[in-house]
Design an enzyme around this catalytic site. Structure first.
Site, short mmCIF file in Angstrom:
data_model
loop_
_atom_site.label_atom_id
_atom_site.label_comp_id
_atom_site.label_asym_id
_atom_site.label_seq_id
_atom_site.Cartn_x
_atom_site.Cartn_y
_atom_site.Cartn_z
N ASN A 94 -8.42 -4.17 -2.21
CA ASN A 94 -7.69 -4.51 -0.97
C ASN A 94 -6.34 -3.82 -0.86
O ASN A 94 -5.89 -3.51 0.24
CB ASN A 94 -7.50 -6.04 -0.93
CG ASN A 94 -6.42 -6.45 0.04
OD1 ASN A 94 -6.63 -6.48 1.25
ND2 ASN A 94 -5.21 -6.72 -0.47
N GLY A 125 -3.90 -6.22 -4.77
CA GLY A 125 -2.99 -6.56 -3.67
C GLY A 125 -3.14 -8.00 -3.21
O GLY A 125 -3.15 -8.27 -2.01
N SER A 184 -10.23 0.40 7.17
CA SER A 184 -9.45 0.13 8.38
C SER A 184 -10.18 0.70 9.58
O SER A 184 -10.86 1.73 9.49
CB SER A 184 -8.08 0.79 8.28
OG SER A 184 -7.41 0.68 9.52
N LYS A 203 -8.79 5.95 4.72
CA LYS A 203 -9.71 4.84 4.94
C LYS A 203 -11.12 5.34 5.29
O LYS A 203 -12.12 4.70 4.93
CB LYS A 203 -9.16 3.91 6.02
CG LYS A 203 -7.86 3.20 5.62
CD LYS A 203 -8.04 2.33 4.39
CE LYS A 203 -6.84 1.42 4.13
NZ LYS A 203 -7.07 0.50 3.01
N TYR A 255 -3.33 7.98 6.88
CA TYR A 255 -3.85 6.63 6.60
C TYR A 255 -5.32 6.54 7.03
O TYR A 255 -6.19 6.11 6.26
CB TYR A 255 -3.00 5.61 7.35
CG TYR A 255 -3.45 4.19 7.22
CD1 TYR A 255 -3.27 3.46 6.04
CD2 TYR A 255 -4.08 3.54 8.29
CE1 TYR A 255 -3.68 2.15 5.94
CE2 TYR A 255 -4.50 2.23 8.20
CZ TYR A 255 -4.30 1.53 7.02
OH TYR A 255 -4.72 0.22 6.93
N SER A 285 -0.93 -10.31 -3.72
CA SER A 285 0.38 -10.98 -3.70
C SER A 285 0.78 -11.45 -2.31
O SER A 285 1.66 -12.29 -2.16
CB SER A 285 1.46 -10.06 -4.28
OG SER A 285 1.58 -8.88 -3.50
N ARG A 286 0.19 -10.87 -1.26
CA ARG A 286 0.52 -11.31 0.11
C ARG A 286 -0.57 -10.82 1.07
O ARG A 286 -1.51 -10.16 0.66
CB ARG A 286 1.89 -10.77 0.54
CG ARG A 286 1.98 -9.27 0.54
CD ARG A 286 3.30 -8.77 1.13
NE ARG A 286 3.29 -7.32 1.20
CZ ARG A 286 3.68 -6.52 0.23
NH1 ARG A 286 4.13 -7.02 -0.90
NH2 ARG A 286 3.60 -5.21 0.37
N ILE A 345 -4.40 -7.15 11.95
CA ILE A 345 -4.32 -8.46 11.29
C ILE A 345 -2.85 -8.79 11.04
O ILE A 345 -2.10 -7.91 10.57
CB ILE A 345 -5.09 -8.44 9.93
CG1 ILE A 345 -6.56 -8.02 10.12
CG2 ILE A 345 -4.98 -9.80 9.24
CD1 ILE A 345 -7.42 -8.95 10.92
N ALA A 396 -7.42 8.89 7.46
CA ALA A 396 -8.26 9.77 6.64
C ALA A 396 -8.58 9.11 5.30
O ALA A 396 -9.71 9.19 4.81
CB ALA A 396 -7.55 11.11 6.43
P1 NAP Z 1 0.39 -5.90 2.95
O1 NAP Z 1 0.76 -7.20 3.59
O2 NAP Z 1 1.36 -4.78 2.97
O3 NAP Z 1 -0.05 -6.18 1.43
C1 NAP Z 1 -0.44 -5.09 0.63
C2 NAP Z 1 -0.83 -5.58 -0.75
O4 NAP Z 1 -1.10 -4.42 -1.55
C3 NAP Z 1 0.28 -6.35 -1.43
O5 NAP Z 1 -0.26 -7.40 -2.19
C4 NAP Z 1 0.91 -5.30 -2.35
O6 NAP Z 1 1.41 -5.91 -3.51
C5 NAP Z 1 -0.30 -4.43 -2.71
N1 NAP Z 1 0.12 -3.09 -3.06
C6 NAP Z 1 0.63 -2.13 -2.23
N2 NAP Z 1 0.99 -1.05 -2.95
C7 NAP Z 1 0.71 -1.34 -4.25
C8 NAP Z 1 0.88 -0.64 -5.46
N3 NAP Z 1 1.42 0.59 -5.51
N4 NAP Z 1 0.50 -1.23 -6.61
C9 NAP Z 1 -0.02 -2.49 -6.60
N5 NAP Z 1 -0.21 -3.20 -5.49
C10 NAP Z 1 0.17 -2.64 -4.32
O7 NAP Z 1 -0.95 -5.33 3.57
P2 NAP Z 1 -2.16 -6.07 4.36
O8 NAP Z 1 -1.88 -5.98 5.82
O9 NAP Z 1 -2.46 -7.38 3.73
O10 NAP Z 1 -3.32 -5.02 4.07
C11 NAP Z 1 -4.29 -5.22 3.05
C12 NAP Z 1 -5.36 -4.14 3.21
O11 NAP Z 1 -5.91 -4.22 4.52
C13 NAP Z 1 -4.81 -2.72 3.06
O12 NAP Z 1 -5.76 -1.92 2.39
C14 NAP Z 1 -4.66 -2.26 4.50
O13 NAP Z 1 -4.72 -0.86 4.61
C15 NAP Z 1 -5.84 -2.95 5.15
N6 NAP Z 1 -5.70 -3.13 6.60
C16 NAP Z 1 -4.74 -3.95 7.12
C17 NAP Z 1 -4.65 -4.09 8.50
C18 NAP Z 1 -3.64 -4.99 9.15
O14 NAP Z 1 -3.56 -5.01 10.38
N7 NAP Z 1 -2.87 -5.77 8.41
C19 NAP Z 1 -5.53 -3.39 9.34
C20 NAP Z 1 -6.47 -2.55 8.77
C21 NAP Z 1 -6.55 -2.44 7.39
P3 NAP Z 1 2.88 -5.61 -4.15
O15 NAP Z 1 3.77 -5.13 -3.07
O16 NAP Z 1 3.25 -6.92 -4.74
O17 NAP Z 1 2.60 -4.57 -5.18
#
Ligand code: NAP
Length: 240
Positions: free
Chosen positions: A76, A11, A128, A144, A140, A13-14, A173, A142
């Protein structure tokens, strides 16, 4: 400084994954991303795969470990869908388990042989704060919590080989995933932000910084831990 071995980040890509990739690349890591889409940075080597599909996950991991000596892994990639106890469906459960738990397990399995051979490895799983409980996060949270549990057992099984496994549990975040559940400008977001002890949502780079610490060769005595990087939210709410 050059770092021994390659580092997989799922993950990348963003969002948080991209911030981790940029941070590590700047530190000298050979970064390899896995995602369905390409990151905006052309210098991040990316293998495209759908981690929701176990066969595609196995394929891409075999391809990567066949070409690179992977000594670090950041699980991630994650997906989130709101689900309360009464609204949650079996399909949602399967979808979130697949990306948030099954794919990380497969990735750890794929990289461990090279790590054992090297007598060194660093694995970070991105969990998370929702693992501790949060309304509307039934599935979600569960997945994590399960990832944090998997981290602890993997840490015990791999410790004697110099491989550490830790978990970072982010609080809110600023990423697309966060914005999908907390639209900018919404009342919900304002109320929510007011309760964060440090008074703001976190930045992806703040997770990248914590991740880089666990991945460091000098972090060999830290394993099986979950670090909440949450602006103090897991301790309590900001005073009203
Ligand atoms: P995000 O902006 O939605 O990015 C998710 C990343 O995961 C993207 O690069 C996406 O790439 C990849 N991904 C999702 N489904 C995929 C699939 N089926 N196959 C391959 N790649 C996949 O999420 P984020 O906020 O950066 O979150 C990153 C991590 O932190 C996650 O595990 C999330 O649960 C955790 N987290 C985030 C927060 C928050 O507040 N942001 C809080 C707690 C935990 P593609 O779409 O290009 O495939």
């Amino acid at each position: 400084m050059s770092i021994d071995g390659a580092t997989i980040i799922t993950g990348a890509s963003r969002g948080i994954g991209l911030a981790i990739a940029r941070h590590l690349a700047a530190e000298g890591h050979e970064v390899i991303g896995i995602s369905r889409s390409q990151p905006p940075d052309s210098d991040i080597t990316t293998y495209c795969a759908d981690l929701a599909d176990p066969a595609d996950t196995e394929r891409v991991l075999a391809e990567i470990v066949g070409r690179h000596r992977v000594l670090r892994l950041v699980n991630n990639a994650g997906i989130f869908e709101p689900a309360s106890l009464e609204a949650a469906t079996a399909a949602q459960l399967e979808a979130m388990v697949a990306v948030n738990l099954r794919a990380p397990m497969q990735a750890m399995q794929a990289v461990v042989p090279a790590m054992r051979a090297a007598g060194f490895g660093r694995i970070v799983n991105i969990g998370s704060r929702a693992a501790l409980g949060k309304e509307g996060r039934l599935i979600y949270g569960a997945t994590k919590a399960a990832l944090a549990g998997m981290t602890r057992t993997a840490a015990l099984e791999l410790a004697a080989d110099g491989i550490t496994v830790n978990c970072i549990a982010p609080g809110p975040i600023e990423t697309e995933l966060f914005a999908s559940g907390n639209p900018p400008g919404s009342e919900a977001r304002k109320r929510f932000t007011a309760g964060i002890p440090v008074g703001r949502v976190g930045a992806p780079e703040e997770i990248a910084f914590a991740c880089a610490c666990f991945l460091d060769a000098r972090a060999g005595f830290i394993t099986g831990q979950t670090l909440n990087v949450c602006g103090g939210m897991t301790i309590g709410s900001a005073p009203a």
